[in-house]
Write a protein that holds these residues in place. Structure first.
Motif, PDB file in Angstrom:
ATOM      1  N   MET A  18      66.954  58.962  32.664  1.00 13.09           N
ATOM      2  CA  MET A  18      65.941  59.476  31.731  1.00 13.09           C
ATOM      3  C   MET A  18      66.418  59.298  30.299  1.00 13.09           C
ATOM      4  SD  MET A  18      64.498  63.362  31.376  1.00 13.09           S
ATOM      5  CE  MET A  18      63.431  63.827  30.019  1.00 13.09           C
ATOM      6  N   LYS A  19      65.604  58.660  29.489  1.00 10.14           N
ATOM      7  CA  LYS A  19      65.975  58.429  28.098  1.00 10.14           C
ATOM      8  C   LYS A  19      65.831  59.717  27.305  1.00 10.14           C
ATOM      9  CE  LYS A  19      65.368  55.077  24.383  1.00 10.14           C
ATOM     10  NZ  LYS A  19      64.675  53.845  23.933  1.00 10.14           N
ATOM     11  N   ARG A  20      66.859  60.051  26.531  1.00 10.46           N
ATOM     12  CA  ARG A  20      66.861  61.268  25.740  1.00 10.46           C
ATOM     13  C   ARG A  20      66.396  61.005  24.315  1.00 10.46           C
ATOM     14  NH1 ARG A  20      67.016  65.779  28.998  1.00 10.46           N
ATOM     15  NH2 ARG A  20      68.255  65.242  30.850  1.00 10.46           N
ATOM     16  N   LYS A  21      65.889  62.078  23.689  1.00  7.75           N
ATOM     17  CA  LYS A  21      65.329  61.930  22.349  1.00  7.75           C
ATOM     18  C   LYS A  21      66.012  62.878  21.368  1.00  7.75           C
ATOM     19  CE  LYS A  21      60.958  62.129  19.761  1.00  7.75           C
ATOM     20  NZ  LYS A  21      59.486  62.308  19.841  1.00  7.75           N
ATOM     21  N   ALA A  22      66.301  62.359  20.172  1.00  5.58           N
ATOM     22  CA  ALA A  22      66.893  63.158  19.104  1.00  5.58           C
ATOM     23  C   ALA A  22      65.900  63.292  17.958  1.00  5.58           C
ATOM     24  CB  ALA A  22      68.176  62.507  18.597  1.00  5.58           C
ATOM     25  N   LEU A  23      65.891  64.462  17.355  1.00  2.00           N
ATOM     26  CA  LEU A  23      65.107  64.703  16.151  1.00  2.00           C
ATOM     27  C   LEU A  23      66.081  64.663  14.986  1.00  2.00           C
ATOM     28  CD1 LEU A  23      62.317  65.473  14.980  1.00  2.00           C
ATOM     29  CD2 LEU A  23      62.972  67.874  15.271  1.00  2.00           C
ATOM     30  N   ALA A  24      65.862  63.739  14.054  1.00  2.00           N
ATOM     31  CA  ALA A  24      66.819  63.519  12.964  1.00  2.00           C
ATOM     32  C   ALA A  24      66.300  64.056  11.636  1.00  2.00           C
ATOM     33  CB  ALA A  24      67.106  62.025  12.818  1.00  2.00           C
ATOM     34  N   LEU A  25      67.132  64.844  10.950  1.00  3.47           N
ATOM     35  CA  LEU A  25      66.824  65.202   9.572  1.00  3.47           C
ATOM     36  C   LEU A  25      67.177  63.995   8.715  1.00  3.47           C
ATOM     37  CD1 LEU A  25      66.567  68.035  10.760  1.00  3.47           C
ATOM     38  CD2 LEU A  25      67.806  68.923   8.783  1.00  3.47           C
ATOM     39  N   LEU A  26      66.160  63.343   8.178  1.00  2.00           N
ATOM     40  CA  LEU A  26      66.357  62.088   7.459  1.00  2.00           C
ATOM     41  C   LEU A  26      65.933  62.230   6.004  1.00  2.00           C
ATOM     42  CD1 LEU A  26      67.063  59.039   7.549  1.00  2.00           C
ATOM     43  CD2 LEU A  26      64.679  58.616   8.182  1.00  2.00           C
ATOM     44  N   SER A  27      66.904  62.178   5.098  1.00  2.00           N
ATOM     45  CA  SER A  27      66.599  62.233   3.667  1.00  2.00           C
ATOM     46  C   SER A  27      66.329  60.841   3.111  1.00  2.00           C
ATOM     47  CB  SER A  27      67.766  62.866   2.906  1.00  2.00           C
ATOM     48  OG  SER A  27      68.897  62.008   2.951  1.00  2.00           O
ATOM     49  N   GLY A  28      66.846  59.826   3.787  1.00  3.44           N
ATOM     50  CA  GLY A  28      66.765  58.461   3.281  1.00  3.44           C
ATOM     51  C   GLY A  28      68.056  58.035   2.613  1.00  3.44           C
ATOM     52  N   GLY A  29      69.000  58.983   2.448  1.00  6.10           N
ATOM     53  CA  GLY A  29      70.309  58.653   1.892  1.00  6.10           C
ATOM     54  C   GLY A  29      71.188  57.980   2.929  1.00  6.10           C
ATOM     55  N   LEU A  30      72.375  57.572   2.505  1.00  3.45           N
ATOM     56  CA  LEU A  30      73.254  56.798   3.378  1.00  3.45           C
ATOM     57  C   LEU A  30      73.674  57.572   4.624  1.00  3.45           C
ATOM     58  CD1 LEU A  30      74.966  54.347   4.036  1.00  3.45           C
ATOM     59  CD2 LEU A  30      76.736  55.236   2.491  1.00  3.45           C
ATOM     60  N   ASP A  31      74.107  58.819   4.472  1.00  4.21           N
ATOM     61  CA  ASP A  31      74.654  59.560   5.608  1.00  4.21           C
ATOM     62  C   ASP A  31      73.618  59.790   6.704  1.00  4.21           C
ATOM     63  OD1 ASP A  31      77.062  59.658   4.301  1.00  4.21           O
ATOM     64  OD2 ASP A  31      76.765  61.666   3.488  1.00  4.21           O
ATOM     65  N   SER A  32      72.444  60.268   6.325  1.00  4.49           N
ATOM     66  CA  SER A  32      71.421  60.522   7.348  1.00  4.49           C
ATOM     67  C   SER A  32      70.924  59.227   7.969  1.00  4.49           C
ATOM     68  CB  SER A  32      70.254  61.331   6.764  1.00  4.49           C
ATOM     69  OG  SER A  32      69.604  60.629   5.720  1.00  4.49           O
ATOM     70  N   THR A  33      70.888  58.163   7.173  1.00  7.61           N
ATOM     71  CA  THR A  33      70.491  56.851   7.699  1.00  7.61           C
ATOM     72  C   THR A  33      71.490  56.369   8.747  1.00  7.61           C
ATOM     73  OG1 THR A  33      69.391  56.240   5.623  1.00  7.61           O
ATOM     74  CG2 THR A  33      70.042  54.436   7.082  1.00  7.61           C
ATOM     75  N   LEU A  34      72.772  56.525   8.447  1.00  7.75           N
ATOM     76  CA  LEU A  34      73.808  56.107   9.398  1.00  7.75           C
ATOM     77  C   LEU A  34      73.766  56.935  10.674  1.00  7.75           C
ATOM     78  CD1 LEU A  34      76.844  55.513   7.018  1.00  7.75           C
ATOM     79  CD2 LEU A  34      75.548  53.776   8.263  1.00  7.75           C
ATOM     80  N   ALA A  35      73.508  58.241  10.540  1.00  9.56           N
ATOM     81  CA  ALA A  35      73.431  59.098  11.722  1.00  9.56           C
ATOM     82  C   ALA A  35      72.339  58.608  12.668  1.00  9.56           C
ATOM     83  CB  ALA A  35      73.174  60.536  11.295  1.00  9.56           C
ATOM     84  N   VAL A  36      71.204  58.231  12.099  1.00  8.01           N
ATOM     85  CA  VAL A  36      70.109  57.694  12.910  1.00  8.01           C
ATOM     86  C   VAL A  36      70.525  56.381  13.575  1.00  8.01           C
ATOM     87  CG1 VAL A  36      67.778  56.714  12.840  1.00  8.01           C
ATOM     88  CG2 VAL A  36      68.279  58.825  11.590  1.00  8.01           C
ATOM     89  N   LYS A  37      71.139  55.508  12.791  1.00  8.44           N
ATOM     90  CA  LYS A  37      71.530  54.198  13.312  1.00  8.44           C
ATOM     91  C   LYS A  37      72.538  54.327  14.453  1.00  8.44           C
ATOM     92  CE  LYS A  37      71.602  49.637  13.098  1.00  8.44           C
ATOM     93  NZ  LYS A  37      70.431  48.828  13.495  1.00  8.44           N
ATOM     94  N   VAL A  38      73.492  55.250  14.319  1.00  8.62           N
ATOM     95  CA  VAL A  38      74.485  55.462  15.372  1.00  8.62           C
ATOM     96  C   VAL A  38      73.807  55.893  16.677  1.00  8.62           C
ATOM     97  CG1 VAL A  38      76.386  56.962  16.096  1.00  8.62           C
ATOM     98  CG2 VAL A  38      76.415  55.936  13.821  1.00  8.62           C
ATOM     99  N   MET A  39      72.778  56.723  16.580  1.00  4.53           N
ATOM    100  CA  MET A  39      72.054  57.156  17.774  1.00  4.53           C
ATOM    101  C   MET A  39      71.247  56.004  18.381  1.00  4.53           C
ATOM    102  SD  MET A  39      72.722  60.316  18.585  1.00  4.53           S
ATOM    103  CE  MET A  39      74.385  59.685  18.282  1.00  4.53           C
TER     104      MET A  39
END
Length: 334
Positions: free
Chosen positions: A1-22
């Protein structure tokens, strides 16, 4: 079963990278972006929201944009965990956002929440102790994953259950962005904005304007806080403020934000910025505001001047002397 994450995304580098890693781990991601009247973005620099939308589009993930709302203003007014160097309630703000994310998890079908927080990067809200407080008080204990610093913390539920491979998470720590920039290169993340503060509440010079609204408002209104970023502000009465536009763009913005019963003012006999009287309006306050307005025109000092006043659909002309000096209006300036 594929899992889903809800990401707090500001558009800055750190939040962008967190999304990309997932995404690299095959996790489905939906982004959540919050707008605020205290964001440093302007019409010319629409950063925040537009950057988050750009990143979401580039990664092909859905995004929901939420306004922090009036309930957030109450957090700013009286934060449980106090302020930073200005009037920034960073810890309480983070808890507020994550609680909103937790509420949205059911609707989105997400299994856990991710953020771009990095241990030790921000002095108030990203120390180990405060990160623990934020996780606990948000109600997301065990379901809040910080991919960039995950190895500095105990494994979360997504790691324990094998939804996420802990070995592929990071152990970034501290204020340097070198590791994030290298990670961006490794993951082919480009066109990210330069790191910078994005909250006006951290700016000491802005605090007096915020406190002025809190101190003189019977009911909090997001409009009043959004307009703190534009125009010249003058407190002319306990429940009344005069705003004077500094250019045509601000004049237009002010005119769009008039509420019933409030007034606009313009000098009739020459070029004039737009003046707006917000809150309680009476003749004495109109006269004071008109005199302040005249200081930003080429009206002859001491001359009797005609000022056009519009309240709702009613228009009239008042005559006031151009008698205020610069020191006189400074007593009203917020």
């Amino acid at each position: 079963m594929k899992r889903k994450a809800l990401a707090l995304l500001s558009g800055g580098l750190d939040s962008t990278l967190a999304v990309k890693v997932m995404l690299e781990q095959g996790i489905e991601v939906e982004a959540l972006n919050f707008t605020s009247p205290f964001c440093t973005c302007t019409g010319k620099n629409a950063g925040c929201k537009s950057e988050a939308i750009r990143v979401a589009e580039e990664f092909g993930i859905p995004i929901k944009v939420m306004n922090k709302g009036v309930d957030y203003l109450e957090v700013v007014r009286k934060p449980k965990h106090g302020y930073g160097k200005g009037m920034n309630p960073c810890i309480d703000c983070r808890i507020f956002l994550l609680r909103k994310a937790k509420e949205y998890m059911t609707e989105s079908g997400a299994d856990f929440v991710i953020t771009g927080e990095v241990l030790g990067q921000r002095p108030m809200s990203q120390r180990r102790h405060t990160l623990d407080i934020i996780e606990r008080e948000s109600g997301l204990a065990g379901r809040l994953l910080r991919p960039l610093s995950a190895k500095h913390f105990e494994p979360t539920l997504p790691e324990q259950e094998g939804w996420v491979d802990r070995e592929k998470l990071l152990a970034i720590q501290g204020r340097s962005r070198k590791e994030q920039m290298q990670l961006a290169e490794d993951l082919d993340v480009k066109n990210y904005p330069c790191p910078a503060g994005g909250c006006l509440l951290t700016e000491v010079s802005f605090v007096s304007k915020v406190r002025d609204v809190f101190d003189h408002s019977d009911q909090l209104n997001l409009r009043d806080f959004r307009l703190l970023k534009v125009a010249r502000h003058f407190r002319v009465g306990p429940r009344t403020k005069a705003l004077i536009g500094r250019n045509e763009a601000e004049n237009e913005l002010l005119s769009r934000n008039i509420q019933p019963g409030e007034a606009t003012l313009r000098w009739i006999d020459g070029s004039s910025p737009l003046g707006v009287l917000m809150g309680v309006v009476d003749d004495a306050l109109l006269e004071t505001s008109a005199k302040i307005l005249l200081r930003y025109t080429r009206a002859e000092p001491g001359a009797e001047c005609r000022v056009n006043v519009v309240i709702d659909d009613n228009e009239r002309i008042i005559a006031v002397p151009n008698e205020f000096s610069d020191p006189s209006i400074e007593g009203y300036r917020v």
